[in-house]
Design a protein around this motif. Structure first.
Motif: not given
Length: 116
Positions: A10-23
């Motif tokens: 779950d931490r991984k998908i939050i990190t991926l979502a955060r990266s998509a938002r920032a990128r």
């Protein structure tokens, strides 16, 4: 569920979502994990002719890639809640008990609700 007890997947998908938002410089980033453990990541789509939230876009990507179900979903946003329309998209593919995680832009978990 607190930040320290958050499942590593779950931490991984939050990190991926955060990266998509920032990128992509979009208001929301989202990620979903399917029944095989594959992840699908998306940002907000805001075209003149098409508007989709990041979570609905991630669910659409999972469906288009052949996912049969979802294990979990995550959204990174400044919003205080996950809209009913977004939870409905997760529910359509994953079922009513699929967890939907909402995190702030810094990645801190704000809430966890069922798609239900």
């Amino acid at each position: 569920m607190t930040e320290t007890t958050l499942d590593p997947e779950d931490r991984k998908i939050i990190t991926l979502a955060r990266s998509a938002r920032a990128r992509n410089g979009v208001p929301e980033g989202a990620a979903v994990r399917d029944e095989t453990g594959r992840t699908y990541v998306a940002g907000t789509v805001a075209l003149d002719s098409l508007r989709l939230s990041a979570l609905r876009t991630a669910v659409a990507m999972a469906v288009a890639s052949g996912a049969k179900s979802l294990e979990a979903a995550a959204v990174v946003s400044e919003a205080d809640a996950v809209p009913a329309e977004d939870r409905a998209a997760v529910r359509d593919l994953g079922g009513p008990a699929t967890p939907v995680l909402l995190a702030g832009p810094d990645g801190t978990l704000r809430s966890r609700v069922d798609a239900g």
